[in-house]
Structures are given as structure tokens and as C-alpha cells.
Design a protein around this motif. Structure first.
Motif, short mmCIF file in Angstrom:
data_model
loop_
_atom_site.label_atom_id
_atom_site.label_comp_id
_atom_site.label_asym_id
_atom_site.label_seq_id
_atom_site.Cartn_x
_atom_site.Cartn_y
_atom_site.Cartn_z
N ILE A 107 20.23 73.21 -81.23
CA ILE A 107 19.10 72.76 -80.55
C ILE A 107 18.07 74.01 -80.53
CG2 ILE A 107 18.60 72.69 -78.00
CD1 ILE A 107 21.08 71.47 -77.78
N ALA A 120 11.71 68.67 -82.19
CA ALA A 120 11.88 68.59 -80.84
C ALA A 120 11.81 67.23 -80.41
CB ALA A 120 11.18 69.42 -79.74
N GLY A 121 10.62 66.60 -80.90
CA GLY A 121 10.47 65.19 -80.56
C GLY A 121 11.55 64.11 -81.05
N SER A 124 14.74 64.22 -79.30
CA SER A 124 14.69 63.27 -78.11
C SER A 124 14.71 61.93 -78.58
CB SER A 124 13.54 63.45 -77.46
OG SER A 124 13.27 62.88 -76.28
N ALA A 127 18.32 60.64 -79.00
CA ALA A 127 18.97 60.29 -77.81
C ALA A 127 18.45 59.04 -77.43
CB ALA A 127 18.58 61.50 -76.71
N ALA A 128 17.07 58.75 -77.28
CA ALA A 128 16.47 57.30 -76.67
C ALA A 128 17.03 56.29 -77.46
CB ALA A 128 15.11 57.38 -76.80
N GLU A 149 13.45 55.62 -70.13
CA GLU A 149 12.87 56.91 -69.70
C GLU A 149 13.58 57.44 -68.41
OE1 GLU A 149 11.11 58.63 -71.54
OE2 GLU A 149 10.60 57.10 -72.98
N ILE A 152 16.44 59.08 -69.64
CA ILE A 152 16.34 60.26 -70.28
C ILE A 152 16.17 61.34 -69.16
CG2 ILE A 152 14.41 61.57 -71.18
CD1 ILE A 152 15.84 59.93 -73.48
N ASP A 153 15.28 60.98 -68.11
CA ASP A 153 15.26 61.96 -66.96
C ASP A 153 16.48 62.27 -66.09
OD1 ASP A 153 12.51 62.23 -67.44
OD2 ASP A 153 11.94 60.52 -66.01
N VAL A 156 19.84 62.88 -69.74
CA VAL A 156 19.39 63.89 -70.90
C VAL A 156 18.79 65.25 -70.56
CG1 VAL A 156 18.26 64.01 -73.09
CG2 VAL A 156 19.45 61.95 -72.59
N ALA A 157 17.95 64.94 -69.61
CA ALA A 157 17.14 66.16 -69.50
C ALA A 157 17.84 66.95 -68.56
CB ALA A 157 15.87 65.65 -68.38
N PRO A 158 18.84 66.56 -67.61
CA PRO A 158 19.58 67.80 -66.87
C PRO A 158 20.47 68.45 -67.72
CG PRO A 158 19.15 65.74 -65.54
CD PRO A 158 18.67 65.38 -66.89
N MET A 160 20.29 68.87 -71.00
CA MET A 160 19.56 69.78 -72.18
C MET A 160 19.01 70.87 -71.48
SD MET A 160 19.99 68.56 -75.12
CE MET A 160 18.70 69.17 -76.13
N TYR A 161 18.44 70.57 -69.99
CA TYR A 161 17.95 71.76 -69.29
C TYR A 161 19.15 72.84 -69.11
CZ TYR A 161 15.69 74.49 -65.54
OH TYR A 161 15.34 75.60 -64.77
N TYR B 161 12.15 69.45 -69.70
CA TYR B 161 12.71 68.72 -70.91
C TYR B 161 11.50 67.92 -71.42
CZ TYR B 161 15.13 65.32 -73.91
OH TYR B 161 15.31 64.59 -74.97
N PHE B 165 10.70 68.94 -75.27
CA PHE B 165 10.99 67.70 -76.22
C PHE B 165 10.57 66.64 -76.50
CE2 PHE B 165 14.81 70.38 -75.43
CZ PHE B 165 15.44 70.54 -76.52
#
Lengths: 191, 191
Positions: A107, A120-121, A124, A127-128, A149, A152-153, A156-158, A160-161, B161, B165
């Protein structure tokens, strides 16, 4: 500006990419990342250093490309019979892979040598894509599904954050709780 | 391993830090980040390059320290009279700051020259402190409040995120929606 081509190269270009990527992976496994240099990679790959500089710009951009390749999922998410089971299993595996020492290093590499954000895109997008497989399967079963989405929010986001900024409480129970909240509170809403 | 001291230095050490940080900020403003080198920063700050190498290791670690200083909030979140109003206003400002070109550059710098994750952790701690102020104020008013970690997961993590990303749909409406979901669905639960 990145020197990477927009499209996946074919022919000689593809062979150069494959041999350079393999040289990076082999040298990392043998001597660790600290010992890597462009001339070492070039020698192992059988190309000139200028080939690498021309194509990747510098070592960090090359490492970013290699990292994104390593983060590419190899198989679609397993089918466990329900949206909750599928998403819980996928989130647990995603967390395990990303929070592992190798995952964290990839990462980091993917982000660092990525001036235009394309790699980076791509992380993501991987994952999507996996989440979309899970959601499409659930829809085929007639289950109500959240938007990708939203997953993702909420999932995935928590993960990765926390891996990048707040490395506490990142365990399987955490992944399960995130999935429960996404499916429980908003699972069937449009968004 | 980082060469940074664990505690904020005082005396001469603090003066060196301040003059080196200022030199970085000034040179960045004048000539851009690409032109920065350790010898240039040292000359501007009136220290030797070896002082910088000894203390920060390399330019990237120095830039990470400077970035974290720039990401430090200067004032507590404003009081708008209710938890929803306070958190919505804070999330909108946080998104604006982090998604701005300067904010993105600082986030990137903070992560890149941060081998032990301390600076990334500090960025997250700043956000948590601000959220804690908002939550404590709401509790004083007698409002039900979510746990700070829930706001981190539901508001801070998706914003960060997406900036790193998945740079799509990052606008004020997005920040508002994240806050509404955190407060709406789980606002008063223990977690």
C-alpha cells in the motif's frame, strides 16, 4: 508527470515489464527493499538502467507499479450463500491482506511512487470490482443490496484509513462490525 | 528507524527545528517542492546539512514533519449550537482543507517520510481531538453522542480514503451525508 503508458503494453514492451517486475520481486525477496537500486534491477532483468528510467521515471514509480500488481486480487470472492456471509468473508480477507506486513508495504509503495494517483485509483478499483461481484450475486439471489460506494465508504475506507493513520483495533471483529453496520442500517437503501 | 526525538525539543533544539521548518516553508513557497534539497534548506536555515541529516534522516522525513505541523488545527471547532450543526460544519471544513491542493500535498508528505507511522498517527490524533471537542460540547448540552471512533470511521476515514484512493464525489454534500448517516443511524449507541 508519469512516464507510464495509458494502456497495458504488448509484445517486447510487455516482456520488458514482466522481466523488470520479476527482478524487483526476486531482489526484494532475496535482499530486502532497502538494497534495491535501478542498476541492480536492470542487471537482473537483462535490460539497461536507461530502459527503466525511461519507462518508470525512478525506482519509486517502479515499486508502485509492482505493488499494484501484487495487490490485484487473484480470484473472485467466494460464494457463501448470502450477502452477509459473502461480504463478511471478503472484508475479513481484505483486512488480513492489507494489514499484513507485506500488504502495508505494498500500500505504501503504491501510494509513494504515484504522482498522478493512477495506481492508488487502481487499488480502489480492485476492491470495488470484488464488492461488485458480491453485490451482483446477492441481487441474483433476490437480496436487497447497498450501493458499491456505500460499501467502499463503510468497509474499505475505515480499514484502509486505520492501516495508514490509526493502527488500533484492526481485527476480524472490526471487519465484521463494519459489514454489519453497512448492511444493517442502510443495506437496502438507494444511494 | 526515525531519528526524531520522542518529545518536543526545547532550547537550541527547538530553535533549530523552527528555523529549519520555516526555511522549508519559505523555499517551497518561493521555488516549489521540486527544487528543495537538504543543502538549500540548511543554507536558508543557517545550519549545516549534517544537522538536518542527523535530526531528520533525509529530506522526506523533514517534509513529513513540516506537513504534520501544517495539518495541526489552529482553533477548536466552532460552536453552532447543536451536535449536528457542529459536526457538519467541522466535516465540511476538514474536507475542504484536506482535499485542497495544499492539503493533498501535506497528507502525501506526511505519509511518505514517515517510516514508523508516527506522523500519520499525529494527523489522525488531530482529527480525533477536534471531534472530541464537538462531542464533549454536545454531551454538555445533554445531546446523545456517538463514540469518537465511530465518527472517525464514518466521516474522517471515507474523506481521507477518497482523497488518497478514489477522488470522486468529494464535495460538501458528501461530507454532510456522512455526518447525517453517523448521527442518524447510530448517533446514540454505545460502541
Amino acid at each position: 508527470m508519469s512516464r507510464k503508458p495509458m494502456v497495458r503494453p504488448g509484445g517486447r514492451s510487455a516482456r520488458v515489464q514482466e522481466s523488470v517486475h520479476r527482478a524487483v520481486r526476486d531482489l526484494m525477496a532475496e535482499s530486502g527493499r532497502e538494497a534495491l537500486t535501478v542498476p541492480l534491477v536492470a542487471a537482473r532483468a537483462g535490460v539497461t538502467p536507461s530502459t527503466i528510467y525511461r519507462r518508470w521515471g525512478d525506482l519509486q514509480e517502479l515499486l508502485s507499479d509492482v505493488a499494484v500488481e501484487r495487490l490485484r486480487p487473484e480470484t473472485p470472492p467466494e460464494d457463501h450463500g448470502s450477502l452477509t456471509a459473502d461480504l463478511t468473508a471478503w472484508a475479513g480477507l481484505f483486512l488480513d491482506e492489507m494489514a499484513s506486513p507485506a500488504g502495508r508495504a505494498y500500500i505504501r509503495d503504491a501510494l509513494l511512487g504515484d504522482p498522478d494517483g493512477r495506481n492508488a485509483g487502481q487499488c480502489s478499483a480492485y476492491a470495488a470490482e470484488q464488492i461488485n461481484v458480491v453485490l451482483a450475486r446477492a441481487a441474483d439471489r433476490g437480496e436487497a443490496t447497498p450501493k458499491v460506494e456505500m460499501v467502499i465508504d463503510g468497509v474499505v475506507a475505515p480499514i484502509m484509513y486505520r492501516i495508514l493513520f490509526r493502527p488500533i483495533g484492526i481485527d476480524d471483529a472490526y471487519a465484521r462490525r463494519l459489514v454489519t453496520e453497512v448492511l444493517g442500517s442502510n443495506g437496502s437503501e438507494d444511494r
